[in-house]
Design a protein around this motif. Structure first.
Motif, PDB file in Angstrom:
ATOM      1  N   VAL A   1      -5.883  -2.867  12.320  1.00 49.01           N
ATOM      2  CA  VAL A   1      -5.201  -1.654  11.883  1.00 49.01           C
ATOM      3  C   VAL A   1      -4.643  -0.919  13.101  1.00 49.01           C
ATOM      4  CG1 VAL A   1      -5.407   0.501  10.599  1.00 49.01           C
ATOM      5  CG2 VAL A   1      -6.859  -1.437   9.989  1.00 49.01           C
TER       6      VAL A   1
ATOM      7  N   HIS B   1      -2.307  -4.283   9.427  1.00 48.10           N
ATOM      8  CA  HIS B   1      -1.696  -3.070   8.876  1.00 48.10           C
ATOM      9  C   HIS B   1      -0.996  -2.340  10.022  1.00 48.10           C
ATOM     10  CE1 HIS B   1      -1.389   0.500   6.216  1.00 48.10           C
ATOM     11  NE2 HIS B   1      -1.577   1.176   7.331  1.00 48.10           N
TER      12      HIS B   1
ATOM     13  N   ASP C   1      -0.073  -6.151   5.242  1.00 47.74           N
ATOM     14  CA  ASP C   1       0.199  -4.893   4.544  1.00 47.74           C
ATOM     15  C   ASP C   1       1.663  -4.496   4.727  1.00 47.74           C
ATOM     16  OD1 ASP C   1      -2.512  -4.820   4.113  1.00 47.74           O
ATOM     17  OD2 ASP C   1      -2.780  -2.770   4.858  1.00 47.74           O
TER      18      ASP C   1
ATOM     19  N   ASN D   1       5.325   2.602   7.637  1.00 47.78           N
ATOM     20  CA  ASN D   1       4.707   1.284   7.785  1.00 47.78           C
ATOM     21  C   ASN D   1       5.760   0.176   7.878  1.00 47.78           C
ATOM     22  OD1 ASN D   1       2.935   3.177   6.078  1.00 47.78           O
ATOM     23  ND2 ASN D   1       1.504   1.626   6.753  1.00 47.78           N
TER      24      ASN D   1
ATOM     25  N   CYS E   1       0.840  -1.205   0.000  1.00 54.96           N
ATOM     26  CA  CYS E   1       0.000   0.000   0.000  1.00 54.96           C
ATOM     27  C   CYS E   1       0.877   1.258   0.000  1.00 54.96           C
ATOM     28  CB  CYS E   1      -1.005  -0.001   1.153  1.00 54.96           C
ATOM     29  SG  CYS E   1      -0.326  -0.360   2.779  1.00 54.96           S
TER      30      CYS E   1
ATOM     31  N   ASN F   1     -11.363  -2.594   7.122  1.00 56.06           N
ATOM     32  CA  ASN F   1     -10.299  -2.125   8.010  1.00 56.06           C
ATOM     33  C   ASN F   1     -10.902  -1.250   9.110  1.00 56.06           C
ATOM     34  OD1 ASN F   1      -8.866  -3.171   5.810  1.00 56.06           O
ATOM     35  ND2 ASN F   1      -7.293  -1.562   5.879  1.00 56.06           N
TER      36      ASN F   1
END
Lengths: 322, 322
Positions: free
Chosen positions: B176, B208, B232, B244, B18, B146
């Motif tokens: 998330v 995520h 993710d 991330n 992502c 999500n």
């Protein structure tokens, strides 16, 4: 051992700051006194248990004029920063096997402001390390042993080494992730082995992580949850190569109220933002590559010093061929 | 579930890139086509399972001329990069509850090159999210939900939300870590809850992560070892705030031979070193402070945009007073 929770204050855990010692590997130990003093005061005010100021390098091996004071950590150098160290912070130095003239350069404890000698050794140097441990103990110090490069040591040899250390005068045996390749699974497994050997003779286990895979902090927590009670960290993660477990993350996590985050943040603000523009450390792609291939990060450090430093694919291909 | 080992190829795991979607939050989604195309090709060649190209922002809410194409991810924009996407890589967009005109802007599946709609929702928006999930499913898409900001959601409400999602048409429910505050302990606990709800109706669970505490990668591994199968990541860890879980770390770890590290390194070398000089992301002290105090990182992002950005102690004191 009682169940450990996130809200436990972990009064059994002690934190060792090795910012100046490990960071010194980046800049040949050439720190301004102001920076060393800044780290010292941050450690004192932050409630950190130990500060490791540098190495006890042998002056017959390392030219005095090629390195900063913290390659040698002479008594005078340390006292210039800490005076008689009238604080709760204990001071530590690292003594490398075969690179320390320990009989001469490590003074009797009563003549020194140092509290702890950490003997660092590769597996083939263990007999020397054992002599150094005994020497330091006889002189009156706390003693710790750090076995390096364990990601390329065979299980059987590791167990033999741990058995030898468990019979030594060292109070602490440290798991050292020299290559920055260890992951949570490995940490849990290693902690079990080290703790079994250490507890049999009433010793503690420590952990010294690196950040090649962005796992420096998480591995340190993993070690703590597995029963490891002596944790290394450095301010802003400064340290050779990808750096270490950041002290600010570690003490913001441990709930023991003796640890204070604010003085550490102040020290970063006052000294480390500037240092970061003068020295390089932290996660970079070549460190991922060496860790991925279980190589010493020295290949990555060299590459990053070359004009090809940003050619990651070339580095990857080169190491894959080698 | 069988015991998972470090050498397992984890054929049940799928990786979603992502980079452009989450990275777009830093630069108002204004990427050069060359960068988006670079990420697309890296994902194809790297064996990544999904690439999320952007949001489906409502043009009645967001002025078309104030944002780049990836705020809206129109069919034409996507096809400009991927043509008819004649590859194994699936494409994804994120549709925010209450910020997407989903009835109009999400085309019937047969008219679109998109494969997966990821509905993002805060807990109070769940009824809208459920309508969006149904709409996307009816149009023929894979659907994922999500739930954001779970570190400030009460346990009881979380369980209710999971029960609702488990009865929905979404095939995947994603954990998330919006605030970047979750640690290994939390991940294991959340994975257990999400998996219990999801498996009851044959769904998968995703994760995520964010890197505010340098735990983006380790938390993603923790989730995987706990049974989470949709992960993710972003190239070079690019993403809002602290960023991330880095894709290059994740696929260098997962042993499935379909994943190839080299094309990802190539993409970093070709595009991301330059991007990193134009856009800011990654671990910085203010993110530690917000995560430490369980606040949304937006306060840190604002601070870092201010002239006081390097005054960490002032920021710490300010948040502690608030």
């Amino acid at each position: 051992m009682a169940q450990v929770t996130l809200l436990d204050s972990r009064s059994d855990v002690k934190v060792l700051d090795c910012t100046i010692r490990d960071g010194g590997l980046i800049n040949s130990h050439l720190f301004d006194d102001e920076v060393v003093r800044g780290v010292y005061h941050a450690c004192v005010e932050g409630g950190v248990d130990y500060m490791e100021v540098g190495y006890k390098g042998d002056k017959k091996i390392f030219a005095r004029n090629k390195f900063g004071d913290w390659k040698f950590s002479d008594e005078d150098s340390i006292r210039r920063i800490v005076g008689d160290n009238p604080t709760d912070l204990k001071l530590s130095v690292m003594a490398d096997a075969e690179k320390t003239d320990y009989r001469t350069d490590i003074l009797p404890r009563e003549q020194s402001v140092i509290d702890l000698i950490r003997v660092a050794t590769y597996i083939h140097q263990i007999p020397t390390a054992i002599n150094m441990i005994k020497d330091a103990k006889d002189k009156g110090y706390e003693v710790c042993v750090n076995l390096m490069a364990i990601s390329i040591v065979k299980d059987k040899e590791l167990l033999e080494a741990l058995e030898i250390f468990s019979q030594s005068e060292a109070e602490t045996i440290v798991i050292v992730d020299s290559f920055g390749t260890l992951m949570g699974e490995h940490i849990r497994d290693l902690a079990k082995k080290y703790l079994k050997a250490a507890r049999a003779t009433g010793k503690e286990v420590g952990f010294h992580g690196h950040n090649n895979l962005q796992l420096g902090f998480s591995n340190t927590l993993e070690a703590m949850f597995a029963g490891v009670t002596r944790l290394d960290a450095t301010i802003f993660g400064m340290g050779r190569g990808a750096g270490n477990c950041p002290l600010e993350l570690l003490i913001s996590f441990i709930k023991n109220p003796k640890y204070q985050l604010r003085p550490i943040l102040k020290c970063i603000e006052d000294h480390f933002l500037k240092l970061r523009t003068e020295m390089e450390w932290g996660y970079m792609i070549p460190y991922l590559v060496t860790a991925h291939l279980n190589r010493h990060p020295s290949a990555a450090i060299e590459w990053l010093d070359s004009p090809e430093r940003d050619q990651f694919v070339k580095f990857y291909d080169k190491l894959n061929e080698a």
